[in-house]
Design an enzyme around this catalytic site. Sequence first.
Site, PDB file in Angstrom:
ATOM      1  N   ASP A  29       0.727  -1.134   0.070  1.00 48.97           N
ATOM      2  CA  ASP A  29      -0.055   0.026  -0.072  1.00 48.97           C
ATOM      3  C   ASP A  29       0.931   1.318  -0.045  1.00 48.97           C
ATOM      4  O   ASP A  29       1.968   1.370   0.863  1.00 48.97           O
ATOM      5  CB  ASP A  29      -0.880  -0.061   1.371  1.00 48.97           C
ATOM      6  CG  ASP A  29      -1.971   0.975   1.254  1.00 48.97           C
ATOM      7  OD1 ASP A  29      -1.890   2.047   0.374  1.00 48.97           O
ATOM      8  OD2 ASP A  29      -2.892   0.889   2.236  1.00 48.97           O
ATOM      9  N   THR A  65      -3.962  13.801 -14.431  1.00 50.63           N
ATOM     10  CA  THR A  65      -5.022  13.760 -15.339  1.00 50.63           C
ATOM     11  C   THR A  65      -5.448  15.285 -15.874  1.00 50.63           C
ATOM     12  O   THR A  65      -5.361  16.226 -14.945  1.00 50.63           O
ATOM     13  CB  THR A  65      -6.135  13.024 -14.752  1.00 50.63           C
ATOM     14  OG1 THR A  65      -7.468  13.118 -15.424  1.00 50.63           O
ATOM     15  CG2 THR A  65      -6.755  13.722 -13.582  1.00 50.63           C
ATOM     16  N   ASP A  66      -5.915  15.568 -17.094  1.00 51.83           N
ATOM     17  CA  ASP A  66      -6.518  16.687 -17.478  1.00 51.83           C
ATOM     18  C   ASP A  66      -7.961  17.114 -16.631  1.00 51.83           C
ATOM     19  O   ASP A  66      -8.340  18.068 -16.527  1.00 51.83           O
ATOM     20  CB  ASP A  66      -6.743  16.603 -18.928  1.00 51.83           C
ATOM     21  CG  ASP A  66      -7.879  15.688 -19.319  1.00 51.83           C
ATOM     22  OD1 ASP A  66      -8.424  14.961 -18.420  1.00 51.83           O
ATOM     23  OD2 ASP A  66      -8.134  15.671 -20.593  1.00 51.83           O
ATOM     24  N   GLU A  67      -8.490  16.020 -15.991  1.00 50.77           N
ATOM     25  CA  GLU A  67      -9.825  16.457 -15.246  1.00 50.77           C
ATOM     26  C   GLU A  67      -9.532  17.454 -14.160  1.00 50.77           C
ATOM     27  O   GLU A  67     -10.558  17.929 -13.597  1.00 50.77           O
ATOM     28  CB  GLU A  67     -10.226  15.097 -14.788  1.00 50.77           C
ATOM     29  CG  GLU A  67     -10.837  14.111 -15.626  1.00 50.77           C
ATOM     30  CD  GLU A  67     -11.599  12.948 -15.242  1.00 50.77           C
ATOM     31  OE1 GLU A  67     -12.470  13.024 -14.342  1.00 50.77           O
ATOM     32  OE2 GLU A  67     -11.357  12.103 -15.615  1.00 50.77           O
ATOM     33  N   TYR A 110     -13.048  12.345  -7.189  1.00 48.54           N
ATOM     34  CA  TYR A 110     -11.955  11.807  -8.127  1.00 48.54           C
ATOM     35  C   TYR A 110     -10.912  13.014  -8.315  1.00 48.54           C
ATOM     36  O   TYR A 110      -9.780  13.062  -8.047  1.00 48.54           O
ATOM     37  CB  TYR A 110     -12.240  11.112  -9.182  1.00 48.54           C
ATOM     38  CG  TYR A 110     -10.944  10.837 -10.067  1.00 48.54           C
ATOM     39  CD1 TYR A 110      -9.926  10.237  -9.620  1.00 48.54           C
ATOM     40  CD2 TYR A 110     -11.052  11.269 -11.424  1.00 48.54           C
ATOM     41  CE1 TYR A 110      -8.765  10.060 -10.505  1.00 48.54           C
ATOM     42  CE2 TYR A 110      -9.961  11.088 -12.468  1.00 48.54           C
ATOM     43  CZ  TYR A 110      -8.906  10.497 -11.942  1.00 48.54           C
ATOM     44  OH  TYR A 110      -7.849  10.470 -12.675  1.00 48.54           O
ATOM     45  N   SER A 111     -11.366  13.998  -9.264  1.00 56.03           N
ATOM     46  CA  SER A 111     -10.586  14.916  -9.691  1.00 56.03           C
ATOM     47  C   SER A 111      -9.911  15.884  -8.805  1.00 56.03           C
ATOM     48  O   SER A 111      -8.825  16.519  -8.904  1.00 56.03           O
ATOM     49  CB  SER A 111     -11.149  15.557 -10.868  1.00 56.03           C
ATOM     50  OG  SER A 111     -12.477  16.377 -10.642  1.00 56.03           O
ATOM     51  N   LYS A 121      -7.247  14.127  -7.270  1.00 56.05           N
ATOM     52  CA  LYS A 121      -5.946  14.263  -8.065  1.00 56.05           C
ATOM     53  C   LYS A 121      -5.472  15.670  -8.034  1.00 56.05           C
ATOM     54  O   LYS A 121      -4.046  15.853  -7.950  1.00 56.05           O
ATOM     55  CB  LYS A 121      -6.464  13.707  -9.385  1.00 56.05           C
ATOM     56  CG  LYS A 121      -6.545  12.516  -9.597  1.00 56.05           C
ATOM     57  CD  LYS A 121      -5.209  11.559  -9.184  1.00 56.05           C
ATOM     58  CE  LYS A 121      -4.200  11.573 -10.312  1.00 56.05           C
ATOM     59  NZ  LYS A 121      -3.067  10.707 -10.256  1.00 56.05           N
ATOM     60  N   ASN A 143      -7.843  11.517 -21.951  1.00 56.74           N
ATOM     61  CA  ASN A 143      -8.367  10.151 -21.733  1.00 56.74           C
ATOM     62  C   ASN A 143      -7.354   8.898 -22.482  1.00 56.74           C
ATOM     63  O   ASN A 143      -7.406   9.355 -23.627  1.00 56.74           O
ATOM     64  CB  ASN A 143      -9.949  10.046 -22.106  1.00 56.74           C
ATOM     65  CG  ASN A 143     -10.813  10.639 -21.292  1.00 56.74           C
ATOM     66  OD1 ASN A 143     -10.555  11.656 -20.703  1.00 56.74           O
ATOM     67  ND2 ASN A 143     -11.962  10.177 -21.213  1.00 56.74           N
ATOM     68  N   ASN A 144      -7.228   8.070 -21.707  1.00 57.45           N
ATOM     69  CA  ASN A 144      -6.401   6.881 -22.439  1.00 57.45           C
ATOM     70  C   ASN A 144      -7.384   5.817 -23.004  1.00 57.45           C
ATOM     71  O   ASN A 144      -8.224   5.613 -22.430  1.00 57.45           O
ATOM     72  CB  ASN A 144      -5.405   6.558 -21.262  1.00 57.45           C
ATOM     73  CG  ASN A 144      -4.054   7.270 -21.083  1.00 57.45           C
ATOM     74  OD1 ASN A 144      -3.049   6.640 -20.881  1.00 57.45           O
ATOM     75  ND2 ASN A 144      -4.517   8.556 -20.715  1.00 57.45           N
ATOM     76  N   PRO A 196     -24.308   1.845 -22.243  1.00 56.47           N
ATOM     77  CA  PRO A 196     -24.980   3.167 -21.394  1.00 56.47           C
ATOM     78  C   PRO A 196     -24.357   4.273 -21.893  1.00 56.47           C
ATOM     79  O   PRO A 196     -23.389   4.551 -21.800  1.00 56.47           O
ATOM     80  CB  PRO A 196     -24.853   2.676 -20.020  1.00 56.47           C
ATOM     81  CG  PRO A 196     -23.595   2.089 -20.107  1.00 56.47           C
ATOM     82  CD  PRO A 196     -23.429   1.016 -21.155  1.00 56.47           C
TER      83      PRO A 196
END
Length: 328
Positions: free
Chosen positions: A63, A127-129, A151-152, A155, A180-181, A206
């Site tokens: 961890d 991330t770009d987010e 989440y963002s 980050k 996005n990957n 969806p």
Amino acid sequence: MTTRILVTGGAGFIGSHYVRTLLGPEGPGGVSVTVLDKLTYAGNPANLDEVREHPGFDFVQGDICDPELVGKLMAEHDQVVHFAAESHVDRSIDGGAEFVRTNVVGTHTLIDAAHRAGVGVFVHVSTDEVYGSINTGSWPETDPLAPNSPYSAAKASSDLIALSYHRTHGLDVRVTRCSNNYGHHHFPEKVIPLFITNLLDGKKVPLYGDGGNVRDWLHIDDHVRGIELVRTRGRAGEVYNIGGGTELSNKELTGLLLEACGADWDTSVEYVTDRKGHDRRYSVDCSKIRRELGYEPRKDFAAGLAETVSWYRDNRAWWEPLKERAAL
């Protein structure tokens, strides 16, 4: 002289491809790699089978929030490439505590141990987010962070913690922010592998809201190459955006996936309630990494998507157990 690199989250989608690339025939040579991975639901030991017998490879299950283990490993390594993160927006909306623990506390545990051990380079993969949503144009690295999901936000917090250790302690921290990957070995909760595997099984996919949310798509080959440019040639304390150069709405992407899988829109697409706080558009300005490090995305999106669909079609034994366990 061998450079000893600690790769966190190296059993996941992007991290494992980075490790396979470093230790593969076209890798840089002169490196050894230790993967530290907790092996949560998205970490798959099979992702590392290709390099498991490599003399420069080692694996530690653990961890990143464990200061004793992290401190020991940092003392044995020269550089760190930090992928480990909780990364699924929908899961973070359901409950953000684990995202804060892993992404914020885990990153602090790593970066503090790296500082105390005198690690040479610490690459923090983000991330770009973290930028939020942008209607027109593209974000440069100097734009303020405005994350909209747990989440963002976690980050973004980890980015700031990592960079603070450069500004306060002089640690050589380099941050990458990717779009996005997509590609092979992608855990099938994310949109492209989820849609492909559903369509291959004759199930519906969806589509959130009106399908108008726009993302820039980056193949993992290009992402890994960008990260390696930052590790080897980037500057301390700098942030580098890494993009793929293919912006598509989710509706456009769905159409391409339906075509690739031989499925019909009317029978295969189910519109669902939009995600809470769903960012409308992401777009990163990659001029800095192009100018400074010579980065250019090389993978044509049409070819990359076709290769990805073929990989999932040919590797049911890899993804079917994952979907069964996660009940996706």
